[in-house]
Design an enzyme around this catalytic site. Structure first.
Site, PDB file in Angstrom:
ATOM      1  N   SER A  88       0.853  -1.187   0.000  1.00  0.00           N
ATOM      2  CA  SER A  88       0.000   0.000   0.000  1.00  0.00           C
ATOM      3  C   SER A  88       0.886   1.234   0.000  1.00  0.00           C
ATOM      4  CB  SER A  88      -0.896  -0.001   1.241  1.00  0.00           C
ATOM      5  OG  SER A  88      -1.829   1.058   1.178  1.00  0.00           O
ATOM      6  N   HIS A 102      -2.287   7.267  -4.767  1.00  0.00           N
ATOM      7  CA  HIS A 102      -2.487   6.127  -3.871  1.00  0.00           C
ATOM      8  C   HIS A 102      -2.509   4.865  -4.710  1.00  0.00           C
ATOM      9  CE1 HIS A 102      -5.609   3.159  -2.515  1.00  0.00           C
ATOM     10  NE2 HIS A 102      -4.781   3.105  -1.495  1.00  0.00           N
ATOM     11  N   ASN A 104      -2.564   0.248  -4.214  1.00  0.00           N
ATOM     12  CA  ASN A 104      -2.624  -0.890  -3.300  1.00  0.00           C
ATOM     13  C   ASN A 104      -2.820  -2.162  -4.126  1.00  0.00           C
ATOM     14  OD1 ASN A 104      -4.793  -2.803  -1.793  1.00  0.00           O
ATOM     15  ND2 ASN A 104      -3.352  -1.973  -0.318  1.00  0.00           N
ATOM     16  N   ARG A 106      -3.151  -6.441  -3.288  1.00  0.00           N
ATOM     17  CA  ARG A 106      -3.256  -7.323  -2.122  1.00  0.00           C
ATOM     18  C   ARG A 106      -3.762  -8.719  -2.504  1.00  0.00           C
ATOM     19  NH1 ARG A 106      -6.864  -3.365  -2.390  1.00  0.00           N
ATOM     20  NH2 ARG A 106      -9.071  -3.920  -2.541  1.00  0.00           N
ATOM     21  N   GLY A 259      -3.526  -4.186  13.208  1.00  0.00           N
ATOM     22  CA  GLY A 259      -2.366  -3.832  12.392  1.00  0.00           C
ATOM     23  C   GLY A 259      -1.538  -2.770  13.092  1.00  0.00           C
ATOM     24  N   ARG A 260      -0.389  -2.451  12.528  1.00  0.00           N
ATOM     25  CA  ARG A 260       0.498  -1.456  13.132  1.00  0.00           C
ATOM     26  C   ARG A 260      -0.055  -0.065  12.828  1.00  0.00           C
ATOM     27  NH1 ARG A 260       5.456   1.327  11.399  1.00  0.00           N
ATOM     28  NH2 ARG A 260       6.707   1.775  13.248  1.00  0.00           N
ATOM     29  N   GLU A 262       0.967   3.020  13.154  1.00  0.00           N
ATOM     30  CA  GLU A 262       1.804   3.989  12.440  1.00  0.00           C
ATOM     31  C   GLU A 262       1.812   3.716  10.939  1.00  0.00           C
ATOM     32  OE1 GLU A 262       3.265   6.802  13.489  1.00  0.00           O
ATOM     33  OE2 GLU A 262       2.259   6.414  15.390  1.00  0.00           O
ATOM     34  N   SER A 263       1.793   2.430  10.569  1.00  0.00           N
ATOM     35  CA  SER A 263       1.792   2.072   9.148  1.00  0.00           C
ATOM     36  C   SER A 263       0.437   2.357   8.514  1.00  0.00           C
ATOM     37  CB  SER A 263       2.158   0.599   8.974  1.00  0.00           C
ATOM     38  OG  SER A 263       3.441   0.345   9.515  1.00  0.00           O
TER      39      SER A 263
END
Length: 300
Positions: A88, A102, A104, A106, A259-260, A262-263
């Site tokens: 992403s 943008h 992405n 997946r 999920g993280r 910050e990411s």
């Protein structure tokens, strides 16, 4: 398939970061490796305070484990194990004449109690969010998307362009987030198309990204702009934030699967404004953009 696609997005992350650093010319991506307690992790790369890019990220992750309850409801299934991986990216340029981009790509798998794959699909896309409308840039971006699609099926571009316009619609504002591109999801095996065929298509689109975006950045990054145009960019960025936090499925999936953070939130721009009851001046370049966002166009 999951190993093949994860290897692909690792290489694609390297390729895209290298291409974007070349056009940036000053700042470099910083890398963070992270692990998810429930299983898996990722490689986050963020660039900030550059000459061309104010902030951006190109992230990959591969996570697995028990499907969270919120996702069970979304997919209408009971308890199940899952695997999801993807790349992403979001790039927020400094110059308001350069569009935000943008993308992405997946892949998702779900398993039964014996570890057999019971569902698998690909999804992804790429879209452009300009602050000032240069029609030749919109045409270039869409033409690159169409060229990638046409190598696999001439029906893909019109179908996924339409899905992109529908998906990136900020319903509470009654306008599009940008000028679109491609959006596809739940691309599953059919009698006509194998998962290998879908892999080939998704990787074709991923490989086209730099061709779609970098020429636009090169053309616009050194154009002059005024403080007023910068203010307009920050107001429009506010709409971008609204979409990502209210509607975006990827953001919601990340938040609901631990999920993280910050990411997940690296997609948010650093400088944003919300001005009460703001309207573009009649007949202005800003109003021209708004008209296109309210009425998505066929660029080709």
């Amino acid at each position: 398939m999951k190993q093949q696609f994860y290897t692909y997005i690792q290489n694609l992350q390297d390729q895209i970061c290298k291409g974007l650093e070349a056009v940036e010319g000053q700042a470099k991506f910083r890398e963070d490796l992270w692990e998810r307690p429930e299983g898996g992790g990722g490689r986050t790369r963020v660039i900030e305070n550059g000459k061309v890019f104010e902030k951006g990220g190109v992230n990959i992750s591969a996570v697995h484990g028990k499907l969270p309850e919120a996702m069970q409801k979304m997919f209408n299934v009971g308890e199940a194990d899952f695997f999801a991986c993807g790349l992403s990216l979001v790039m927020h340029p400094k110059n308001p004449m350069v569009p935000t981009v943008h993308a992405n790509w997946r892949y998702f798998e779900m398993y039964d109690d014996n570890g057999n794959v019971i569902q698998q699909w690909f999804g992804g896309g790429q879209d452009l969010t300009p602050y000032y409308l240069f029609e030749e840039d919109a045409i270039h971006f869409h033409q690159t998307c169409k060229t990638a699609c046409d190598k696999h099926n001439p029906e893909f571009y019109p179908k996924y362009k339409k899905q992109c316009d529908a998906y990136f619609w900020n319903a509470h504002r009654n306008e599009a987030r940008g000028i679109g591109g491609l959006f596809f999801d739940y691309c599953k095996e059919t009698p006509e198309r194998s998962m290998k065929d879908w892999f080939n298509y998704v990787s074709e689109v991923g490989n086209s990204f730099l061709d779609a975006y970098v020429p636009i950045v090169e053309k616009r990054k050194d154009l002059p702009y005024t403080p007023e145009q910068r203010t307009w960019q920050e107001i429009r960025r506010g709409r971008y934030v609204e979409f990502n936090l209210v509607h975006d499925k990827g953001t919601l999936f990340g938040l609901k699967t631990n999920g993280r953070i910050e990411s997940i939130l690296m997609s948010l721009p650093p400088n944003v404004q919300w001005v009460y009851d703001h309207h573009a001046a009649a007949g202005s370049e800003e109003e021209k953009l708004v008209h296109v966002l309210e009425n998505p166009r066929d660029w080709l």
